[in-house]
Design an enzyme around this catalytic site. Structure first.
Site, PDB file in Angstrom:
ATOM      1  N   LYS A 266       0.722  -1.261   0.049  1.00 57.84           N
ATOM      2  CA  LYS A 266       0.035  -0.023  -0.098  1.00 57.84           C
ATOM      3  C   LYS A 266       0.763   1.319   0.113  1.00 57.84           C
ATOM      4  O   LYS A 266       0.506   2.341  -0.635  1.00 57.84           O
ATOM      5  CB  LYS A 266      -0.837   0.032   1.349  1.00 57.84           C
ATOM      6  CG  LYS A 266      -1.853  -1.167   0.979  1.00 57.84           C
ATOM      7  CD  LYS A 266      -2.845  -1.275   2.215  1.00 57.84           C
ATOM      8  CE  LYS A 266      -3.790  -2.459   2.093  1.00 57.84           C
ATOM      9  NZ  LYS A 266      -4.712  -2.827   3.142  1.00 57.84           N
TER      10      LYS A 266
ATOM     11  N   GLN B 245      -4.773  -1.410   9.503  1.00 57.13           N
ATOM     12  CA  GLN B 245      -4.688  -2.726   8.891  1.00 57.13           C
ATOM     13  C   GLN B 245      -5.360  -3.876   9.765  1.00 57.13           C
ATOM     14  O   GLN B 245      -4.943  -3.964  11.042  1.00 57.13           O
ATOM     15  CB  GLN B 245      -3.103  -3.098   8.689  1.00 57.13           C
ATOM     16  CG  GLN B 245      -2.912  -4.279   7.656  1.00 57.13           C
ATOM     17  CD  GLN B 245      -3.386  -4.704   6.414  1.00 57.13           C
ATOM     18  OE1 GLN B 245      -3.812  -3.261   5.781  1.00 57.13           O
ATOM     19  NE2 GLN B 245      -3.657  -5.625   5.822  1.00 57.13           N
TER      20      GLN B 245
ATOM     21  N   ASP C 214     -11.130   2.706   3.518  1.00 54.32           N
ATOM     22  CA  ASP C 214     -11.427   1.121   3.381  1.00 54.32           C
ATOM     23  C   ASP C 214     -12.874   0.890   3.237  1.00 54.32           C
ATOM     24  O   ASP C 214     -13.061  -0.110   2.730  1.00 54.32           O
ATOM     25  CB  ASP C 214     -10.827   0.576   4.851  1.00 54.32           C
ATOM     26  CG  ASP C 214      -9.548  -0.195   4.608  1.00 54.32           C
ATOM     27  OD1 ASP C 214      -9.237  -0.545   3.424  1.00 54.32           O
ATOM     28  OD2 ASP C 214      -9.000  -0.265   5.704  1.00 54.32           O
TER      29      ASP C 214
HETATM   30  N1  GUN Z   1      -6.635  -6.743   5.784  1.00 54.52           N
HETATM   31  C1  GUN Z   1      -6.542  -7.536   4.908  1.00 54.52           C
HETATM   32  N2  GUN Z   1      -7.294  -6.930   3.999  1.00 54.52           N
HETATM   33  C2  GUN Z   1      -7.528  -5.437   4.324  1.00 54.52           C
HETATM   34  C3  GUN Z   1      -7.987  -4.258   3.833  1.00 54.52           C
HETATM   35  O1  GUN Z   1      -8.270  -4.097   2.739  1.00 54.52           O
HETATM   36  N3  GUN Z   1      -7.946  -3.280   4.559  1.00 54.52           N
HETATM   37  C4  GUN Z   1      -7.491  -3.447   5.853  1.00 54.52           C
HETATM   38  N4  GUN Z   1      -7.641  -2.362   6.755  1.00 54.52           N
HETATM   39  N5  GUN Z   1      -7.263  -4.380   6.559  1.00 54.52           N
HETATM   40  C5  GUN Z   1      -7.119  -5.465   5.616  1.00 54.52           C
END
Ligand code: GUN
Length: 284
Positions: free
Chosen positions: A52, A96, A119
């Site tokens: 990311k 996350q 998100d």
């Molecule tokens: N953990 C696995 N996929 C994601 C996601 O798309 N966003 C977040 N915040 N955590 C994750």
């Protein structure tokens, strides 16, 4: 011959478009920043978070890194989220998941301001999607919709079957496909005659987390298959929830694993950050 939907290429196209848009915004004095919060050091999360941040760098979004120890308390994390909510220089907040077991994930998600919820996990974002109002859409379903659109696949009037009812993929995916005028069925572990229901699908979206679960018995001739899975097979090779080799002769289009849905999630996260910055600019 089945069309192999190239998620890597489409996600690169989107990131290139966003890069240009971000550069234009910068010329207008608008900068974009995403706060990326990781608690603990789960190896998979570290890889995701790293990807990311890399995407942010490519597009021209500033990423603010918060790497907190596993021992962080829920209260401390909530305080950080509140601080980021109030910081006008922060456009998006990403915590996350999964969080350590001593924290209530729902409580943390609900603490994030819906205006910075890139998100799309906040109940307000999910609710807005359900009633057709503006809000951030969860990145994986948004990425799948973009894949279908950019591949020229018609959605309106189609039978769409989704296998999996998670809050971050299955349910929002259903809402999105409904918004696009598909006829939607969401299946799950208690669905009776799953093969029969899946075989109705013109567009079959699979997000159950079971390696190679969907075989040709689940697939109608000429269906479009979207595979959200990311698993390891018996040889430790990456594979999806769909048995690619088994279904390939039967489908009209399919997303590979890797290189299908996966890269789209991050591209849509970048898209949500840009949208967030534009929205904040309009409000200020
Ligand atoms: N953990 C696995 N996929 C994601 C996601 O798309 N966003 C977040 N915040 N955590 C994750």
């Amino acid at each position: 011959m089945a069309m192999i939907i190239d998620g890597k290429k489409i996600s690169n196209d989107i990131k290139e478009e966003l890069k240009e848009q971000v550069a234009n915004l910068k010329r207008e004095g608008i900068t974009i920043s995403l706060a990326v919060v990781q608690v603990g050091n789960d190896p998979a999360s570290t890889v995701y978070v790293g990807n990311k941040k890399k995407a942010c760098e490519f597009v021209g979004i500033q990423s603010l890194s918060y790497e907190l120890p596993e021992s962080t308390t829920e209260k401390e994390l909530l305080e950080l989220v509140h601080k980021l909510n109030q910081d006008p220089a922060v456009n998006g907040i990403l915590v996350q998941l999964p969080l350590p077991k001593h924290m209530d994930e729902n409580k943390i998600i609900q603490a994030i301001s819906p205006a910075k919820d890139v998100d799309g996990f906040h109940p307000q974002s999910v609710g807005a999607l359900s009633i057709g109002q503006n809000g951030f859409v969860s990145c994986t379903p948004a990425g799948i919709l973009e894949l279908l659109k950019r591949t020229g696949i018609t959605i309106e009037g189609k039978e769409c079957v989704i296998i999996g009812r998670s809050n971050i993929v299955g349910k929002p995916m259903g809402m999105l496909m409904l918004r696009e005028n598909a006829t939607v069925t969401i299946c799950h572990s208690r669905t009776k005659d799953l093969k029969e229901v899946a075989r109705r699908a013109d567009i079959l979206i699979v997000a159950i987390g079971k390696a190679k679960f969907v075989t040709k018995e689940y697939v109608k001739e000429g269906a479009v298959i979207i595979d959200v899975g990311m698993n390891r097979d018996e040889n430790n090779k990456l594979c999806g929830d769909v048995d690619y080799e088994d279904v390939i002769e039967k489908v009209s289009a399919i997303t590979p694993v890797p290189g299908g849905v996966g890269p789209m999630t991050i591209a849509m996260l970048m898209n949500n950050c840009v949208r967030s910055a534009i929205m904040h600019q309009k409000e200020s």
